[in-house]
Design a protein around this motif. Structure first.
Motif, PDB file in Angstrom:
ATOM      1  N   GLY A 140      -1.757  10.693   4.885  1.00  0.00           N
ATOM      2  CA  GLY A 140      -0.760   9.592   4.272  1.00  0.00           C
ATOM      3  C   GLY A 140       0.466   9.910   4.926  1.00  0.00           C
TER       4      GLY A 140
ATOM      5  N   ILE B 193       3.020  -1.310   6.348  1.00  0.00           N
ATOM      6  CA  ILE B 193       2.688  -0.648   5.023  1.00  0.00           C
ATOM      7  C   ILE B 193       3.028   0.631   5.489  1.00  0.00           C
ATOM      8  CG2 ILE B 193       0.694  -1.999   4.014  1.00  0.00           C
ATOM      9  CD1 ILE B 193      -1.032   0.540   4.986  1.00  0.00           C
TER      10      ILE B 193
ATOM     11  N   GLU C 250      -7.557   2.105  -4.374  1.00  0.00           N
ATOM     12  CA  GLU C 250      -8.262   2.599  -2.918  1.00  0.00           C
ATOM     13  C   GLU C 250      -9.514   3.575  -3.252  1.00  0.00           C
ATOM     14  OE1 GLU C 250      -6.856   4.299   1.413  1.00  0.00           O
ATOM     15  OE2 GLU C 250      -5.656   4.264  -0.159  1.00  0.00           O
TER      16      GLU C 250
ATOM     17  N   HIS D  52       1.574   5.121  -2.054  1.00  0.00           N
ATOM     18  CA  HIS D  52       0.787   6.102  -3.006  1.00  0.00           C
ATOM     19  C   HIS D  52       1.796   6.917  -3.781  1.00  0.00           C
ATOM     20  CE1 HIS D  52      -3.318   5.986  -1.913  1.00  0.00           C
ATOM     21  NE2 HIS D  52      -2.878   5.692  -0.590  1.00  0.00           N
TER      22      HIS D  52
ATOM     23  N   ILE E 286       0.093   0.979   9.079  1.00  0.00           N
ATOM     24  CA  ILE E 286       0.960   2.204   9.067  1.00  0.00           C
ATOM     25  C   ILE E 286       1.821   2.251  10.252  1.00  0.00           C
ATOM     26  CG2 ILE E 286       1.421   4.483   8.368  1.00  0.00           C
ATOM     27  CD1 ILE E 286      -1.850   4.362   7.268  1.00  0.00           C
TER      28      ILE E 286
ATOM     29  N   HIS F 107       0.975  -1.289  -0.165  1.00  0.00           N
ATOM     30  CA  HIS F 107      -0.046   0.021  -0.046  1.00  0.00           C
ATOM     31  C   HIS F 107       0.789   1.260  -0.009  1.00  0.00           C
ATOM     32  CE1 HIS F 107      -3.644   2.243   1.759  1.00  0.00           C
ATOM     33  NE2 HIS F 107      -3.053   3.005   1.156  1.00  0.00           N
TER      34      HIS F 107
ATOM     35  N   THR G 131      -7.747  -2.635   5.547  1.00  0.00           N
ATOM     36  CA  THR G 131      -6.748  -1.582   4.789  1.00  0.00           C
ATOM     37  C   THR G 131      -6.382  -0.560   6.215  1.00  0.00           C
ATOM     38  OG1 THR G 131      -7.599  -1.694   2.805  1.00  0.00           O
ATOM     39  CG2 THR G 131      -6.424   0.205   3.309  1.00  0.00           C
ATOM     40  N   HIS G 132      -5.331  -0.380   6.429  1.00  0.00           N
ATOM     41  CA  HIS G 132      -4.605   0.388   7.217  1.00  0.00           C
ATOM     42  C   HIS G 132      -5.327   0.629   8.598  1.00  0.00           C
ATOM     43  CE1 HIS G 132      -7.383   3.470   5.295  1.00  0.00           C
ATOM     44  NE2 HIS G 132      -6.322   4.046   4.616  1.00  0.00           N
TER      45      HIS G 132
ATOM     46  N   HIS H  67       0.991   7.492  12.853  1.00  0.00           N
ATOM     47  CA  HIS H  67      -0.609   7.181  12.706  1.00  0.00           C
ATOM     48  C   HIS H  67      -0.876   6.268  13.996  1.00  0.00           C
ATOM     49  CE1 HIS H  67      -0.214   8.627   8.816  1.00  0.00           C
ATOM     50  NE2 HIS H  67      -1.292   8.370   8.607  1.00  0.00           N
TER      51      HIS H  67
ATOM     52  N   THR I 244      -0.695   2.623  -5.460  1.00  0.00           N
ATOM     53  CA  THR I 244      -2.137   2.633  -4.848  1.00  0.00           C
ATOM     54  C   THR I 244      -2.860   3.947  -5.349  1.00  0.00           C
ATOM     55  OG1 THR I 244      -1.481   1.274  -2.944  1.00  0.00           O
ATOM     56  CG2 THR I 244      -3.361   2.884  -2.797  1.00  0.00           C
TER      57      THR I 244
ATOM     58  N   ASP J 249       1.916   3.302   3.296  1.00  0.00           N
ATOM     59  CA  ASP J 249       0.893   4.358   2.916  1.00  0.00           C
ATOM     60  C   ASP J 249       1.639   5.830   2.330  1.00  0.00           C
ATOM     61  OD1 ASP J 249      -1.753   5.024   2.097  1.00  0.00           O
ATOM     62  OD2 ASP J 249      -2.151   5.750   4.230  1.00  0.00           O
TER      63      ASP J 249
END
Length: 396
Positions: free
Chosen positions: A321, A279, A133, A65, A253, A63, A218-219, A258, A98, A281
């Motif tokens: 993010g 991940i 996503e 970006h 994450i 995951h 997811t996250h 996070h 992603t 992210d």
């Protein structure tokens, strides 16, 4: 004479179940040929001296970006390559690019650029398929996802996108949205991993989602429901459901922002390393200085601020993010969550490989596996990265 053999000697080799100290790994034609526990040198091989550092399976980020000033949503071929190079310098040998919430035509355009990137890719982390996503999310849990594009799953729309299913590794959606269960079943039929994300679902809806094929959270903790009350009664949310149900894998994450240390420890204690994928992210700000940046497409994405080692919305109301790299995730799990190095590495390699269905080729130092390898010191500072036997960072 070129024998096609490379040997990494004097390393502490991290296998799936143990760390073999002062050992060597022999590589032939891009694959692992042998783990030499006696550290015996093969004369015909090109020798790389690990100098007592840890030799780990390459990190797999399922995951991500962007990074190095680029976002995959820019849909630029060179941007794909720059992102993969940046993360390879930090130990990532395979990644799942992603997307973000957007219009259908933008996603289809992204798929076409991704296909071109795979065909031309050669000097960074390998690509394992796209992760879409969104855009089928809960508005209340959108976080930094652009609300202009959030909507219910539309079979007419997603069927057109799924004509490119061979390029799509996973798709994240809120399972409580109208039509989301049928959407999950369709993803399963097409061999695409269905994940729960940016969701307000309660336990009963999560159960239905699991039956429909949603097997990944997811996250975890980010953009999802926790315990809620309705008419005085408590309902478990996606967070509690993901921790409780063995059928659900989770990704976290572990950037140290996070999720604080107590939550990292809690997730590890309940789910264990076999069910947790680390991940990044990471957005375009990974590897870049602090200051203003953009989440999503560079021309019409959301303005964000990079500070405190994370991306935030300008009003500081939400994270937007991370700017982490994979080495930082492993370091944090060891130093913040007191996780043994072997298990932290597995959460960054073996477990994500299993989740993405490539565990027979990637994610472990075993005979016959791809020679995706990372060399790092005891502080998890990466000095060398190899993808399928080719050095993409560091020097022999």
């Amino acid at each position: 004479m070129n024998t096609g053999l490379t040997q990494i000697v004097n390393g502490n080799v991290i296998t799936p179940h143990e760390i073999v100290f002062n050992a060597a790994v022999l590589i032939k034609d891009g694959r692992i040929e042998e783990i030499c526990r006696d550290n015996k040198t093969i004369e015909q091989a090109m020798i790389i001296d690990a100098r007592g550092q840890y030799l780990s399976p390459g990190f797999i980020d399922i995951h991500v970006h962007g990074g190095a000033g680029h976002d995959f949503m820019d849909a630029e071929l060179e941007g794909f390559h720059e992102i993969s190079r940046l993360h390879a310098r930090h130990g990532t040998t395979a990644m799942v690019p992603t997307s973000l919430t957007s219009e259908k035509d933008q996603l289809i355009g992204l798929l076409k650029v991704y296909e071109a990137a795979v065909q031309s890719h050669s000097d960074g982390a390998a690509f394992l398929g796209l992760h879409l996503e969104g855009p089928y999310f809960a508005m209340n849990q959108r976080g930094a996802q652009d609300p202009r594009y959030i909507r219910d799953p539309d079979p007419v729309e997603y069927e057109e996108i799924l004509e490119h299913a061979h390029l799509i590794a996973r798709w994240s959606a809120a399972p409580e949205r109208k039509g989301a269960l049928d959407f999950g079943r369709r993803l399963r039929d097409k061999g695409v991993l269905a994940a729960m994300a940016h969701t307000d679902a309660v336990y009963e809806e999560v159960l239905a989602a699991v039956e429909a094929g949603y097997t990944l959270s997811t996250h975890l903790y980010s953009g999802m429901s926790g315990v809620s009350r309705k008419n005085a009664f408590r309902f478990a949310g996606v967070i509690e459901s993901s921790l409780l149900l063995d059928e659900i894998d989770v990704e976290i994450i572990a950037d140290g922002v996070h999720l604080p240390a107590p939550l990292l420890k809690l997730i590890y204690k309940i789910k264990g390393p076999e069910k947790i994928a680390l991940i990044t992210d990471a957005m375009r700000g990974a590897g870049m200085p602090e200051g203003e940046s953009i989440l999503g497409h560079k021309n019409d994405g959301l303005k964000v601020i990079i500070e405190d080692d994370v991306a935030k919305l300008p009003d500081r109301s939400s994270f937007a993010g991370s700017v982490a790299t994979a080495d930082r995730l492993v370091r944090n799990m060891v130093k913040m969550a007191d996780v043994p190095l072997l298990e932290a590495v597995n959460m960054m390699s073996r477990t994500p490989a299993r989740i993405m269905g490539c565990q027979n080729k990637k994610g472990a130092i075993l005979k016959g596996m791809d020679a995706d390898l990372v060399l790092f010191d005891r502080d998890i500072q990466v000095s060398f990265t190899m993808v399928k036997g080719k050095i993409v960072h560091g020097a022999a």
